[in-house]
Design a protein around this motif. Structure first.
Motif, PDB file in Angstrom:
ATOM      1  N   THR A  97       0.853  -1.186   0.000  1.00  0.00           N
ATOM      2  CA  THR A  97       0.000   0.000   0.000  1.00  0.00           C
ATOM      3  C   THR A  97       0.890   1.237   0.000  1.00  0.00           C
ATOM      4  OG1 THR A  97      -0.121  -0.186   2.429  1.00  0.00           O
ATOM      5  CG2 THR A  97      -1.971  -1.049   1.159  1.00  0.00           C
ATOM      6  N   GLN A 101      -1.124   7.338  -1.911  1.00  0.00           N
ATOM      7  CA  GLN A 101      -2.254   7.080  -2.795  1.00  0.00           C
ATOM      8  C   GLN A 101      -3.303   6.139  -2.206  1.00  0.00           C
ATOM      9  OE1 GLN A 101      -1.151   6.107  -6.894  1.00  0.00           O
ATOM     10  NE2 GLN A 101       0.922   6.869  -6.525  1.00  0.00           N
ATOM     11  N   ASP A 102      -2.889   5.166  -1.417  1.00  0.00           N
ATOM     12  CA  ASP A 102      -3.791   4.123  -0.954  1.00  0.00           C
ATOM     13  C   ASP A 102      -4.195   4.324   0.501  1.00  0.00           C
ATOM     14  OD1 ASP A 102      -3.389   2.889  -3.465  1.00  0.00           O
ATOM     15  OD2 ASP A 102      -1.594   1.872  -2.705  1.00  0.00           O
ATOM     16  N   ASN A 103      -5.141   3.515   0.929  1.00  0.00           N
ATOM     17  CA  ASN A 103      -5.460   3.428   2.354  1.00  0.00           C
ATOM     18  C   ASN A 103      -4.420   2.535   3.022  1.00  0.00           C
ATOM     19  OD1 ASN A 103      -7.865   4.980   2.137  1.00  0.00           O
ATOM     20  ND2 ASN A 103      -8.972   3.183   1.395  1.00  0.00           N
TER      21      ASN A 103
END
Length: 362
Positions: A97, A101-103
């Motif tokens: 992750t 950009q991601d959780n």
């Protein structure tokens, strides 16, 4: 071009010298509060073979685990709290992750669940959090901290019910997690594999790489001259840079005016016949690093040709925290790495750590 792209990230190199024997020595606290580590490099000048006791500690690292598609709400159960949080130090970090950009999620050994999520996820969850320090004027990421060990998180409590509802029904999150657990005692304990048996669990082994350099120029560093002294010793910052180079097997035997690479060993330096660099990569907990530091302290119990040894530790680039609960400064040069140099006299140690002005160690 944006102004932010025209300037280099601001870095801090924090150096501190002390003795392991001092009551207020902070070396243990420093290691213990840097929770997520993926690489450890040991440098032993004038050494060809890795000492047997150091090798045994590395061999005893055991395994860590990759749990696939694990729902975050699995960390909320009372069974998880009773089996792991109350009986040891539990570490979990979302895998593959990207913090920008991601959780991203992590469980700290203190029992806190940290969520670093984008704006859409945050609004869908409906949980209380705070804007990320690195979002700029307009918040695009948020940090949510849930204390799993807090009394208000009992299964009958309203707070627990709301958090469970948010992560189970409102916005379910399922991520791949790197997981490791250090029990507080040696009694029979539940294993990660058995506890998460209904999910895909992969046992991972640590990768160990050893490299012996011959006829290596090694900087002179003295415990009482950390800023360096012309013609006598190098500064701590110069040694820190050199350690980073050799741990990555970068050739430092260059001339300062070389066209290919101008990086060379700082002066003054001495030529050592050989130097052993051992690098371990994986999901390395602070407990394992503590054992290595302790063993390196005993390295000079017998006479050695070298004046010092070092251990360098690298944190994960996409971890939501660096030291303690300090948010990892991804956008502002958020290196979270540190090094200890252990001298062969008076049990002195030198700590060198890099971070941002928001994410540096204490």
């Amino acid at each position: 071009m944006l102004t932010a792209l025209q300037t280099c990230p601001r870095h801090l190199l924090v150096c501190e010298k002390s003795s392991f024997l001092q009551e207020r020595s902070r070396h243990s606290a420093h290691v213990e509060t840097h929770y997520y580590n993926y690489c450890v490099s040991i440098c032993l000048p004038e050494c060809r073979l890795l000492p047997e006791k150091v090798k045994n500690i590395i061999d005893d690292f055991g395994s860590y685990y990759l749990v696939k598609n694990l729902p975050v709400n699995e960390f909320l159960t009372q069974e998880f709290n009773d089996r792991f949080l109350k009986k040891g130090l539990f570490y979990a970090l979302s895998y593959n992750t990207r913090i920008d950009q991601d959780n991203v999620a992590a469980v700290l050994p203190t029992g806190k669940l940290i969520l670093s999520v984008n704006k859409d996820t945050y609004e869908e969850m409906g949980l209380q959090g705070k804007p990320s320090l690195y979002s700029g004027k307009k918040a695009i990421r948020y940090i949510v901290t849930i204390d799993l060990s807090d009394s208000s998180m009992s299964p009958d409590g309203k707070k627990f019910q709301r958090v469970k509802w948010a992560l189970t029904e409102k916005k379910p999150l399922a991520l791949d997690f790197l997981v490791s657990w250090d029990p507080l005692d040696n009694s029979e304990q539940p294993s990660i594999q058995s506890y998460y048996s209904k999910y895909v669990v992969k046992e991972c082994r640590f990768q160990v790489n050893s490299n012996v350099s011959r006829d290596l120029l090694c900087p002179v560093l003295k415990s009482d001259e950390l800023h360096g002294k012309e013609g006598t010793s190098c500064s701590a910052s110069e040694v820190f840079e050199w350690l980073g180079a050799i741990s990555n097997e970068i050739n430092c035997n260059n001339e300062s005016n070389s066209f290919i690479s101008s990086f060379c060993c700082p002066e003054p330096s001495i030529l050592v016949e050989q130097a052993h660099v051992c690098t371990v990569t994986g999901f390395i907990t602070p407990t394992k690093i503590q054992k290595l530091v302790k063993q390196l302290r005993e390295y000079f119990n017998e006479p050695k040709l070298s004046q010092w040894v070092s251990i360098m530790v690298h944190g994960f680039a996409d971890s939501p925290v660096s030291w303690r609960e300090t948010e990892h400064g991804y956008f502002k040069g958020g290196e979270n790495l540190y090094s200890f140099v252990i001298f062969n006299n008076e049990d002195y140690w030198l700590q060198m750590a890099v971070g941002t002005y928001d994410g540096c160690p204490p």
